[in-house]
Design an enzyme around this catalytic site. Structure first.
Site, PDB file in Angstrom:
ATOM      1  N   THR A  13      10.305   9.506 -10.876  1.00 41.48           N
ATOM      2  CA  THR A  13      10.446   9.255  -9.440  1.00 41.48           C
ATOM      3  C   THR A  13       9.703   7.974  -9.046  1.00 41.48           C
ATOM      4  O   THR A  13      10.213   7.148  -8.287  1.00 41.48           O
ATOM      5  CB  THR A  13       9.911  10.463  -8.636  1.00 41.48           C
ATOM      6  N   LYS A  54       0.821   3.841  -2.085  1.00 40.54           N
ATOM      7  CA  LYS A  54       0.140   5.084  -2.488  1.00 40.54           C
ATOM      8  C   LYS A  54       1.081   6.037  -3.221  1.00 40.54           C
ATOM      9  O   LYS A  54       1.298   7.173  -2.818  1.00 40.54           O
ATOM     10  CB  LYS A  54      -0.499   5.781  -1.290  1.00 40.54           C
ATOM     11  N   ASP A  75       0.847  -1.209   0.000  1.00 41.54           N
ATOM     12  CA  ASP A  75       0.000   0.000   0.000  1.00 41.54           C
ATOM     13  C   ASP A  75       0.876   1.250   0.000  1.00 41.54           C
ATOM     14  O   ASP A  75       0.838   2.050   0.927  1.00 41.54           O
ATOM     15  CB  ASP A  75      -0.931  -0.038   1.218  1.00 41.54           C
ATOM     16  N   ASP A 130       3.741  10.582  -7.410  1.00 33.26           N
ATOM     17  CA  ASP A 130       4.765  11.540  -7.856  1.00 33.26           C
ATOM     18  C   ASP A 130       4.886  11.555  -9.381  1.00 33.26           C
ATOM     19  O   ASP A 130       4.094  10.926 -10.091  1.00 33.26           O
ATOM     20  CB  ASP A 130       6.093  11.192  -7.176  1.00 33.26           C
TER      21      ASP A 130
HETATM   22  P1  BMP Z   1      -8.061  -0.286   9.584  1.00 36.85           P
HETATM   23  O1  BMP Z   1      -9.192  -1.250   9.200  1.00 36.85           O
HETATM   24  O2  BMP Z   1      -7.271  -0.730  10.788  1.00 36.85           O
HETATM   25  O3  BMP Z   1      -8.534   1.136   9.691  1.00 36.85           O
HETATM   26  O4  BMP Z   1      -7.003  -0.338   8.377  1.00 36.85           O
HETATM   27  C1  BMP Z   1      -7.329   0.141   7.109  1.00 36.85           C
HETATM   28  C2  BMP Z   1      -6.140   0.063   6.193  1.00 36.85           C
HETATM   29  O5  BMP Z   1      -6.520   0.530   4.906  1.00 36.85           O
HETATM   30  C3  BMP Z   1      -4.938   0.886   6.618  1.00 36.85           C
HETATM   31  O6  BMP Z   1      -3.759   0.169   6.252  1.00 36.85           O
HETATM   32  C4  BMP Z   1      -5.047   2.154   5.784  1.00 36.85           C
HETATM   33  O7  BMP Z   1      -3.780   2.701   5.476  1.00 36.85           O
HETATM   34  C5  BMP Z   1      -5.724   1.649   4.522  1.00 36.85           C
HETATM   35  N1  BMP Z   1      -6.596   2.636   3.843  1.00 36.85           N
HETATM   36  C6  BMP Z   1      -7.665   3.216   4.510  1.00 36.85           C
HETATM   37  O8  BMP Z   1      -7.914   2.955   5.680  1.00 36.85           O
HETATM   38  N2  BMP Z   1      -8.453   4.122   3.824  1.00 36.85           N
HETATM   39  C7  BMP Z   1      -8.244   4.451   2.517  1.00 36.85           C
HETATM   40  O9  BMP Z   1      -9.016   5.211   1.964  1.00 36.85           O
HETATM   41  C8  BMP Z   1      -7.168   3.848   1.847  1.00 36.85           C
HETATM   42  C9  BMP Z   1      -6.363   2.943   2.529  1.00 36.85           C
HETATM   43  O10 BMP Z   1      -5.362   2.367   1.886  1.00 36.85           O
END
Ligand code: BMP
Length: 259
Positions: free
Chosen positions: A101, A94, A92, A97
């Site tokens: 890069t 994300k 993940d 850029d």
């Molecule tokens: P949690 O269910 O503990 O909130 O985890 C959600 C995961 O999904 C985290 O790793 C977060 O970075 C990712 N995430 C998110 O929560 N919302 C988004 O819109 C995009 C994500 O990648």
């Protein structure tokens, strides 16, 4: 139409995309549309968690940059687990850029994501060039097979409004060999060639006090039209991650099949 969403009709459409073919194979074989976000900071802890829940997931999502002791041995063990349990490795990152890069971020540094992750997340904010660069790396035959474009975010007040989602969809439509699907809240399109992955799922809580917005499995799949639920703390911080993962997977899969 509804017909296109029937799995038999949809299967060949999804299988045109190498990443989706892999995900769909694991989903149907293991009867799970659960992706667990293992947001731990220590490699032993991450591997233990994956070892215990690996049988109930189609994908394991990681934030490699939060792992204190990330190294090659972690990558090797993660890859072994992914083959044994049959899940997709999801970084993940994300990316957000300029093209050059992004190519460097995928292939260099201590994370060199393309060598071990099968799928990576990409922000649409830089526009089409980011997808060309991701494609350049996918073509190098590393572990990386596809990407997910972020159409919307789950955090409170996210700037990813309907217009942004629509433009993200247009970018993806022009780059189907790069974009396998979306990270979204509501499914941004009715195109059955994409897989729609959604974070922000928790059956017990609606917020973490840090802007995260959670909703139920049923809302994520039936109301919002998604295919795969991404669940982190509801599973990893529960008393019994194995039981909860099994339960989330079976509930989500039933809802998905009956949609
Ligand atoms: P949690 O269910 O503990 O909130 O985890 C959600 C995961 O999904 C985290 O790793 C977060 O970075 C990712 N995430 C998110 O929560 N919302 C988004 O819109 C995009 C994500 O990648």
């Amino acid at each position: 139409t509804n017909d296109l969403w029937n799995l038999e009709t949809r299967k060949p459409l999804l299988e045109c995309n190498p990443l989706n073919a892999m995900v769909l194979k694991y989903m149907t074989l293991k009867k799970t549309n659960l992706c667990v976000a293992v947001d731990e900071t220590n490699k032993e802890k991450i591997l233990q968690t994956i070892q215990s829940i690996g049988g109930y997931v189609c994908a394991i999502k990681l934030h490699a940059d939060i792992i204190d002791d990330f190294d090659q041995s972690f990558i090797d063990e993660l890859t072994t687990l992914s083959k044994h349990h049959q899940f997709v490795i999801f970084a993940d990152r994300k990316l957000a850029d300029t093209g050059n890069t992004v190519e460097l971020q995928l292939t260099h540094g201590s994370l060199h994501i393309a060598d071990w992750a099968n799928v990576v997340t990409v922000h649409s904010v830089p526009g089409p060039p980011i997808l060309q660069s991701v494609l350049n790396i996918i073509k190098q035959n590393k572990a990386l097979k596809g990407s997910l474009l972020i159409a919307s975010l789950s955090s409170k007040g996210a700037l990813t409004d309907a217009e942004y989602s629509k433009k993200s969809l247009e970018m993806a439509n022009d780059a189907k060999n790069v974009v396998s699907g979306f990270i979204c809240q509501k499914r941004p399109s009715d195109n059955p060639e994409f897989l729609y992955w959604t974070p922000g799922v928790n059956e017990l809580k609606s917020t973490d006090g840090l802007g995260q917005q959670w909703r139920s499995i049923e809302d994520a799949i039936k109301r919002d039209g998604n295919d795969i639920i991404i669940v982190g703390r509801a599973i990893t911080q529960s008393q019994n991650p194995v039981e909860v993962a099994r339960d989330y997977a079976s509930r989500a899969f039933e809802l998905w099949k009956s949609r």
